[in-house]
Design a protein around this motif. Structure first.
Motif, PDB file in Angstrom:
ATOM      1  N   THR A   1       0.829  -1.199   0.000  1.00 28.05           N
ATOM      2  CA  THR A   1       0.000   0.000   0.000  1.00 28.05           C
ATOM      3  C   THR A   1       0.865   1.251   0.000  1.00 28.05           C
TER       4      THR A   1
ATOM      5  N   GLY B   1      -8.576  -3.829 -12.294  1.00 28.19           N
ATOM      6  CA  GLY B   1      -9.085  -3.904 -10.925  1.00 28.19           C
ATOM      7  C   GLY B   1     -10.508  -4.386 -10.947  1.00 28.19           C
ATOM      8  N   PRO B   2     -10.976  -4.934  -9.833  1.00 33.45           N
ATOM      9  CA  PRO B   2     -12.354  -5.428  -9.789  1.00 33.45           C
ATOM     10  C   PRO B   2     -13.363  -4.294  -9.930  1.00 33.45           C
TER      11      PRO B   2
ATOM     12  N   ALA C   1     -13.303  -0.508  -8.340  1.00 33.49           N
ATOM     13  CA  ALA C   1     -11.943  -0.234  -7.855  1.00 33.49           C
ATOM     14  C   ALA C   1     -11.545   1.229  -8.036  1.00 33.49           C
TER      15      ALA C   1
ATOM     16  N   LEU D   1      -2.595  -2.001 -11.038  1.00 34.66           N
ATOM     17  CA  LEU D   1      -3.675  -2.770 -10.437  1.00 34.66           C
ATOM     18  C   LEU D   1      -4.298  -1.978  -9.305  1.00 34.66           C
TER      19      LEU D   1
ATOM     20  N   LYS E   1      -7.281  -1.471  -6.363  1.00 34.13           N
ATOM     21  CA  LYS E   1      -8.250  -2.158  -5.510  1.00 34.13           C
ATOM     22  C   LYS E   1      -8.739  -1.138  -4.495  1.00 34.13           C
ATOM     23  N   ALA E   2     -10.058  -0.973  -4.424  1.00 35.51           N
ATOM     24  CA  ALA E   2     -10.674  -0.041  -3.485  1.00 35.51           C
ATOM     25  C   ALA E   2      -9.994   1.332  -3.528  1.00 35.51           C
TER      26      ALA E   2
ATOM     27  N   VAL F   1      -2.517  -1.227  -5.785  1.00 39.48           N
ATOM     28  CA  VAL F   1      -2.017  -2.322  -4.932  1.00 39.48           C
ATOM     29  C   VAL F   1      -0.843  -3.053  -5.573  1.00 39.48           C
TER      30      VAL F   1
ATOM     31  N   THR G   1      -5.836  -9.278  -6.178  1.00 35.84           N
ATOM     32  CA  THR G   1      -6.982  -8.404  -5.907  1.00 35.84           C
ATOM     33  C   THR G   1      -7.975  -9.041  -4.950  1.00 35.84           C
TER      34      THR G   1
ATOM     35  N   ASP H   1      -9.476 -10.834  -1.395  1.00 34.86           N
ATOM     36  CA  ASP H   1      -9.537 -10.290  -0.045  1.00 34.86           C
ATOM     37  C   ASP H   1      -8.191 -10.395   0.654  1.00 34.86           C
TER      38      ASP H   1
ATOM     39  N   GLN I   1      -3.233  -5.472   1.091  1.00 35.33           N
ATOM     40  CA  GLN I   1      -3.729  -4.542   2.121  1.00 35.33           C
ATOM     41  C   GLN I   1      -2.809  -4.509   3.312  1.00 35.33           C
TER      42      GLN I   1
END
Ligand code: ATP
Length: 310
Positions: free
Chosen positions: A5, A51-52, A55, A214, A216-217, A221, A304, A306, A310
């Motif tokens: 991060t 990204g999902p 994202a 990439l 994520k949220a 990431v 990506t 869970d 992070q």
């Protein structure tokens, strides 16, 4: 290549920078779509933003296009604010299919867009690049999904942009049409055009992009070349039947994960040779061995999913 991060701003290897996001945060009310996102795009690069769902890809692109203002941080397009008209005129973007009137002909749509620009690409050249020769006199509403997608690509090209944003460019195209579009995108980059691409076809990102970012949220990431991102998820998959148990397998050199299906184990690793030597030492009766590169999809999901990054 990095995955944490605390990523440094993702610099472009290109000598000329055409777009920058620098610690950009975007807040929609209480929800944060982007969190201190930083990256650069260089001249002649093809970069994939992956990204999902949710994202923040579209939000990042809309900020670069001057369509949405960031809550904090700096955005630049050709050295100007993305809201600067001259800067915006040098960028082309694909629209969503639903926004295109169905009752105009392909040729009319493209001519209309060319009219917005001081130095548009010639109409015939746009038709050729987008693979629309032969359907130029059809109504938009009569086209197949893949052909409509090519019209959107054509409209993005109309102003001969130096920076092209392609949002799911080959959605609904068959593999032949997709490959043909890839050839044209590579040719554009070879002419010094910059392409930022979002796609859910990971094969497309791997085939086209020299760099992948990439998200994520709302955070970056991971980033790197396709090969580097693949390696982050483990480069190889070793499948075999073995009497060894999970704990023993996970303790073998270079093992990143172990999954069991009946008697078969699948081990992910980035050191397949060391792993195989150790496996044979521990279990000389091992059988049904296969070794394969990790599919890009799996590497992507491991990054990506869970808890990743992070
Ligand atoms: P997808 O792959 O589904 O297109 P995306 O990566 O492009 O997703 P964004 O559309 O940028 O994601 O959305 C990022 C987050 O911001 C999501 O949680 C979304 O709900 C939120 N968001 C986007 N636009 C708005 C808006 N206009 N108002 C409120 N929230 C928004």
């Amino acid at each position: 290549m990095m995955a944490s991060t605390e990523l440094a701003p993702q610099h472009s290897p290109a000598s000329e920078i055409v777009a920058v996001l620098d610690r950009v945060t975007k807040q929609y009310g209480a929800s944060r779509a982007l969190h201190e996102l930083s990256f650069e795009l260089g001249r002649g690069e093809i970069v994939a933003l992956l990204g999902p769902n949710g994202a923040g890809k579209t939000t990042a692109i809309r900020i670069m296009l001057g369509l949405t203002r960031q809550t904090s941080g700096r955005a630049e397009l050709f050295g100007q604010s993305p809201r600067d008209r001259r800067a915006r005129m040098r960028a082309g973007a694909m629209l969503q299919v639903g926004r295109i009137p169905e009752s105009l002909r392909v040729r009319e749509h493209i001519a209309l867009f060319c009219g917005y620009y001081a130095r548009p690409l010639p109409l015939e050249e746009i038709l050729r690049i987008a693979g629309l020769l032969g359907v130029e006199n059809k109504l938009f509403g009569e086209l197949s999904g893949g052909q409509k997608q090519r019209v959107l690509f054509a409209l993005a090209l109309a102003g001969d942009p130096d920076l092209l944003f392609l949002d799911e460019p080959t959605l609904g195209m068959d593999i032949e049409a997709r490959r043909a579009l890839w050839v044209e995108v590579r040719a554009l980059a070879a002419r010094g055009k910059t392409v930022l691409l979002t796609t859910h076809y990971l094969e497309e990102a791997e085939a086209l992009a020299s760099r992948i970012l990439l998200l994520k949220a709302g955070r970056l990431v991971a980033h790197g070349t396709p090969a580097e991102l693949r390696a982050l998820g483990g480069t190889s998959r070793v499948c075999c039947r073995t009497a060894l148990g999970r704990a023993e397998l996970l303790a073998l050199p270079g093992v990143r994960g172990a999954a069991q299906e009946g008697e078969r184990w699948t081990l992910t690793t980035d050191a397949p040779e060391a792993l195989l030597r150790a496996l044979f030492r521990r279990d000389p009766a091992l059988s049904g061995l296969s070794v394969a590169a990790t599919p890009f999809e799996e590497a992507f999901l491991s990054l990506t999913g869970d808890g990743a990054g992070q």
